[in-house]
Motif scaffolding. Structure first.
Motif, PDB file in Angstrom:
ATOM      1  N   PRO B 120      93.603-168.042   3.905  1.00 51.61           N
ATOM      2  CA  PRO B 120      92.887-169.325   3.818  1.00 51.61           C
ATOM      3  C   PRO B 120      93.575-170.222   2.803  1.00 51.61           C
ATOM      4  O   PRO B 120      93.654-169.890   1.623  1.00 51.61           O
ATOM      5  N   TRP B 383      87.916-172.508   0.259  1.00 56.27           N
ATOM      6  CA  TRP B 383      87.864-171.986  -1.114  1.00 56.27           C
ATOM      7  C   TRP B 383      86.532-172.331  -1.754  1.00 56.27           C
ATOM      8  O   TRP B 383      85.995-171.560  -2.545  1.00 56.27           O
ATOM      9  N   VAL B 384      85.948-173.490  -1.381  1.00 57.73           N
ATOM     10  CA  VAL B 384      84.632-173.837  -1.912  1.00 57.73           C
ATOM     11  C   VAL B 384      83.597-172.876  -1.347  1.00 57.73           C
ATOM     12  O   VAL B 384      82.727-172.369  -2.073  1.00 57.73           O
ATOM     13  N   GLU B 386      84.084-169.894  -0.313  1.00 59.56           N
ATOM     14  CA  GLU B 386      84.269-168.569  -0.929  1.00 59.56           C
ATOM     15  C   GLU B 386      83.598-168.540  -2.300  1.00 59.56           C
ATOM     16  O   GLU B 386      82.878-167.581  -2.640  1.00 59.56           O
ATOM     17  N   GLY B 387      83.797-169.625  -3.071  1.00 63.28           N
ATOM     18  CA  GLY B 387      83.157-169.699  -4.383  1.00 63.28           C
ATOM     19  C   GLY B 387      81.643-169.668  -4.267  1.00 63.28           C
ATOM     20  O   GLY B 387      80.954-168.973  -5.032  1.00 63.28           O
ATOM     21  N   GLN B 388      81.111-170.405  -3.264  1.00 59.06           N
ATOM     22  CA  GLN B 388      79.661-170.424  -3.070  1.00 59.06           C
ATOM     23  C   GLN B 388      79.150-169.039  -2.695  1.00 59.06           C
ATOM     24  O   GLN B 388      78.092-168.614  -3.159  1.00 59.06           O
ATOM     25  N   ARG B 390      80.495-166.134  -3.492  1.00 54.30           N
ATOM     26  CA  ARG B 390      80.501-165.283  -4.687  1.00 54.30           C
ATOM     27  C   ARG B 390      79.344-165.636  -5.603  1.00 54.30           C
ATOM     28  O   ARG B 390      78.677-164.758  -6.165  1.00 54.30           O
ATOM     29  N   GLU B 391      79.121-166.957  -5.739  1.00 54.38           N
ATOM     30  CA  GLU B 391      78.049-167.410  -6.627  1.00 54.38           C
ATOM     31  C   GLU B 391      76.711-166.918  -6.102  1.00 54.38           C
ATOM     32  O   GLU B 391      75.868-166.425  -6.873  1.00 54.38           O
ATOM     33  N   ALA B 392      76.519-167.012  -4.777  1.00 53.80           N
ATOM     34  CA  ALA B 392      75.244-166.580  -4.194  1.00 53.80           C
ATOM     35  C   ALA B 392      75.033-165.085  -4.418  1.00 53.80           C
ATOM     36  O   ALA B 392      73.929-164.630  -4.739  1.00 53.80           O
ATOM     37  N   ARG B 394      76.291-163.253  -6.849  1.00 52.82           N
ATOM     38  CA  ARG B 394      75.976-163.057  -8.263  1.00 52.82           C
ATOM     39  C   ARG B 394      74.533-163.479  -8.533  1.00 52.82           C
ATOM     40  O   ARG B 394      73.793-162.807  -9.256  1.00 52.82           O
ATOM     41  N   PHE B 395      74.135-164.610  -7.914  1.00 48.13           N
ATOM     42  CA  PHE B 395      72.781-165.138  -8.140  1.00 48.13           C
ATOM     43  C   PHE B 395      71.726-164.142  -7.644  1.00 48.13           C
ATOM     44  O   PHE B 395      70.730-163.885  -8.319  1.00 48.13           O
ATOM     45  N   LEU B 398      71.329-161.407  -9.927  1.00 45.42           N
ATOM     46  CA  LEU B 398      70.560-161.804 -11.107  1.00 45.42           C
ATOM     47  C   LEU B 398      69.063-161.863 -10.782  1.00 45.42           C
ATOM     48  O   LEU B 398      68.222-161.504 -11.601  1.00 45.42           O
ATOM     49  N   GLN B 399      68.735-162.339  -9.564  1.00 44.55           N
ATOM     50  CA  GLN B 399      67.330-162.525  -9.196  1.00 44.55           C
ATOM     51  C   GLN B 399      66.585-161.197  -9.139  1.00 44.55           C
ATOM     52  O   GLN B 399      65.559-161.017  -9.752  1.00 44.55           O
TER      53      GLN B 399
END
Lengths: 111, 411, 241
Positions: B120, B383-384, B386-388, B390-392, B394-395, B398-399
């Motif tokens: 990508p 790439w955005v 992919e970042g989202q 990963r963030e989701a 991680r989120f 955390l939840q």
């Protein structure tokens, strides 16, 4: 092989850039073919591009050149294309007029 | 995929997982291209036969001769490997591989379905076009190193042709980039979701013309008839291929078919919606039942598989049209080829570029607005995304109160 | 013992480093071939590989757009032009022209001296010899996640701004891609998206004027090259008259 375990730094990029630069300089100094000299110039410019990108990369320094380095590298590439076109035209003209491409024989203006 | 495989291996050996993923992707890509060449060589024989009112191959492998390519391959493998005395041995041997490698490398950045791309890249389209331009080096090296004047003439024609046709080709591919606002091929494909009216070719009348210019330039840049001056057999014996035989010749041939498939794939992504079918069955189902189907791995994978079939069908149609063109039109002369590029393709592409620019800037509607899908700006580059993702992930971790800490408390 | 400690401190091979060395060896090795070979066509081929490997180095430094530009314009355009020139002048006598030994010695002496100085300069500054980008990004991400966990334990809800920041840190730690093609395009028309325009430093940050100058320059070069290429035909016509 411990060097493979460490992240590379700006110095490595500068070293490769310097190597390409010196190769280009030696190429320009030793070749007798006009096009060989042109190829040497391309190597020199490439070393310069590598340095600019190395300094611009956020991977190596916090206070990097940033976008300026990228843009200057782009201008170098474009100017290299222009330079190659003009140099090639000159070399071909020289070849047409003198039936040789050896720069040592380009001595018409020699006093 | 790399992370999935990396999970199979112990801590210090994750790279084996990534290597495995890379191998799987490389083997898949090489098979797509090699099998594609295999099928299209047979198809070219059948198509040319039918166009010339012949039957084409009929005997090898049943009624339709579909094993003809295999028989050809075996014949080529068993041919003697000749090298002329005047040839430059290193470059002569290297040239076919340069051509083949350039043609295959470009496939690395071409997506076959939503997110199904080996590498990508946010500059995917630019990368593909750049790599496509490198294929000419194989031809030039072959032409020079053969030590034959026919080869040299063929290579010089090819160099002139490819360099000049890169200009209009670049202008044509800039238009979809301008409309989509990204060079990421995945994002360009995703922006054309929904009904077939959302395909970029229906964005405005100018891009419709641009597509035909693109097609002409693509045919020229992959060196097919009527632009195959580098191997014009009536003038140059076989051009840069004159001194090649056996396996090396067939490598050049595979490179040519590989780049034919490549430019057709690009055309289908840039203008014809890529992996989106004309009727939005799967995306429609996902939009209706986002909770059940959108999150279902099986369903999205199946949708992507259908997407692969879609894009390969579109690309095959492109390749077959190229064959049709080849067997229908007479070859152009050298000056006609360059005239066509500089006097027709470049001005038409430039005018249409301006036209699309004004059409987009003024916001005039066209077929794209009949059944609009999601707004173009909603589609993010990979790439955005992919970042989202990963963030989701991680989120979520955390939840939900993590099990590790709970265990720690128990212990 | 010290080796064991080192292995414990950094247990995994850095693949970015490995890729850098592989690509750099290609770039430098073929640059040496360019310099040493006498055959002009092999020289041109070695130049292609060297330039392509350099573009790989640019990709490794995160300059994706410049790397692709290098492949497209430099390798795909300029060098094809060069090879075109090579083939137009490729007569047997000029393909291999030997260099005199004295030239070689002089060139290598000067080149060697220059390279040793440049190499010393390159490794002069200790901060430049290695990069802590990955370690810093990982640490920043871990610290932020810990902070979010602490907030969570206090019963605070994670806001959208915090999620965006988390996403930025994830991208920075994972591949650190500076996604710059859009910013480069904006800078070329005079808008700097990466540097906030400060009131005390107006203008001069964009590259609109250099861009225009370069485009005019290219036009002039185009006309000039065409004129030079035509000049011979004129002189012959004049001579025959």
């Amino acid at each position: 092989m411990s060097f493979l375990y460490e992240p590379i730094g700006l110095s490595h990029y500068l070293a490769v850039g310097a190597f390409l630069f010196v190769c280009g300089i030696v190429c320009m100094a030793t070749k007798r073919n006009a096009l060989g000299i042109l190829i040497g110039i391309e190597l020199v410019l490439n070393g310069a591009i590598l340095n600019f990108i190395g300094f611009a990369s956020p991977y190596f320094r916090d206070e990097n050149l940033g976008l300026d380095g990228h843009l200057i590298a782009l201008f170098v590439i474009v100017l290299a294309a222009a330079e190659a076109a003009v140099a090639l035209a000159i070399a071909l003209n020289f070849y047409n007029n003198h039936a040789t491409i050896d720069v040592d024989r380009a001595s018409e203006l020699k006093g | 995929m790399g992370e999935y495989f990396a999970g199979w291996f112990p801590a210090d050996w994750e790279f084996l997982g990534y290597t495995l993923a890379a191998l799987v992707q490389a083997i898949l890509l090489i098979h797509v291209i090699a099998l594609g060449a295999f099928v299209f060589i047979w198809a070219e024989r059948k198509v040319s036969g039918r166009i010339q009112d012949r039957l084409g191959p009929t005997r090898t492998g049943g009624k339709f001769g579909w094993l003809q390519s295999l028989a050809d391959g075996i014949k080529l493998l068993s041919k003697e490997d000749l090298m002329p005395k005047d040839a430059d041995p290193i470059l002569f041997k290297l040239a076919p591989y340069v051509s083949l490698a350039a043609s295959f490398t470009a496939f690395v950045a071409v997506p076959f379905a939503a997110g199904w791309v080996a590498l990508p890249l946010n500059i995917g389209l630019f990368f593909v076009i750049a790599i496509l331009g490198l294929e000419v080096f194989g031809v030039i090296l072959a032409g020079y190193s053969s030590g034959s004047k026919w080869s040299l003439f063929g290579a010089m024609r090819q160099a002139a042709q490819v360099v000049s046709y890169e200009v209009p080709l670049g202008m044509c591919v800039v238009v979809p980039v301008m409309i989509c606002g990204t060079m990421d091929l995945v994002a360009i494909g995703e922006q054309q979701r929904g009904w077939f009216t959302n395909w970029l070719i229906f964005h405005d009348p100018f891009i419709f013309i641009i597509f035909w210019v693109y097609f002409a330039c693509a045919v020229a840049s992959v060196n097919r008839a009527p632009f195959d001056l580098a191997e014009a057999e009536s003038e140059l014996v076989a051009g840069f291929l004159t001194e090649y035989s056996g396996m090396r010749w067939s490598l050049f041939f595979m490179a040519e078919y590989g780049s034919m498939i490549l430019v057709s794939l690009l055309a289908s992504i840039l203008f014809f919606g890529g992996w989106n079918g004309p009727i939005p069955i799967f995306t429609g189902l996902i939009d209706w039942f986002p909770d059940y189907l959108g999150n279902s791995w099986v369903f999205t994978t199946f949708a992507n598989l259908v997407g692969v079939v879609n894009i390969l069908l579109k690309a095959s149609i492109g390749v077959i049209i190229m064959m049709w063109v080849r067997w229908t039109f007479p070859r152009l002369r050298v000056d006609q080829v360059i005239t066509m590029c500089l006097k027709y393709c470049v001005p038409i592409a430039a005018v249409c570029l301006l036209g699309v620019m004004f059409w987009t800037a003024l916001g005039i509607g066209f077929l794209n607005d009949l059944v609009p899908s999601q707004p173009r700006a909603m589609v993010r580059e990979s790439w955005v995304e992919e970042g989202q993702r990963r963030e989701a992930k991680r989120f979520d971790s955390l939840q939900t109160p993590s099990t590790d800490s709970a265990k720690g408390e128990v212990e | 013992m010290s080796e064991l400690l080192l292995a414990a401190a950094q247990p995994t091979i850095n693949w970015h480093t490995v890729m850098f060395y592989v690509t750099a060896i290609f770039a430098c090795g073929f640059a040496v071939v360019v310099t040493t070979t006498n055959n002009i066509v092999r020289m041109a081929f070695a130049l292609i590989v060297s330039l392509a490997a350099t573009s790989g180095l640019l990709f490794l430094a995160g300059a994706y757009f410049v790397g692709a530009m290098q492949l497209m314009i430099y390798v795909g355009g300029t060098v094809v032009l060069l090879i075109f020139g090579v083939m137009l002048t490729a007569q047997k006598a000029f393909i291999t022209m030997r260099t005199r030994a004295s030239d070689w010695i002089l060139g290598l002496l000067v080149g060697g001296a220059l390279f040793s100085i440049l190499l010393q300069l390159a490794f002069l500054i200790p901060q430049w010899q290695s990069s802590d980008y990955q370690a810093a990004a990982d640490a920043e991400l871990a610290a932020y996640v810990e902070k979010l966990k602490a907030d969570k334990a206090d019963g605070k809800v994670i806001t959208q701004e915090q999620r965006d920041e988390l996403e930025r840190l994830e991208i920075a730690a994972d591949d650190g891609m500076p996604q710059r093609s859009g910013e480069i395009g904006l800078a070329l028309v005079g808008v700097r998206a990466d540097k906030a325009q400060r009131p005390d430093e107006p203008g001069l940050a964009g590259y609109l004027l250099p861009f225009e100058i370069v485009s005019i320059h290219l036009l002039v070069v185009l006309v000039g090259a065409a004129y030079l290429a035509r000049a011979r035909r004129h002189s012959h016509a004049g001579a025959s008259q």
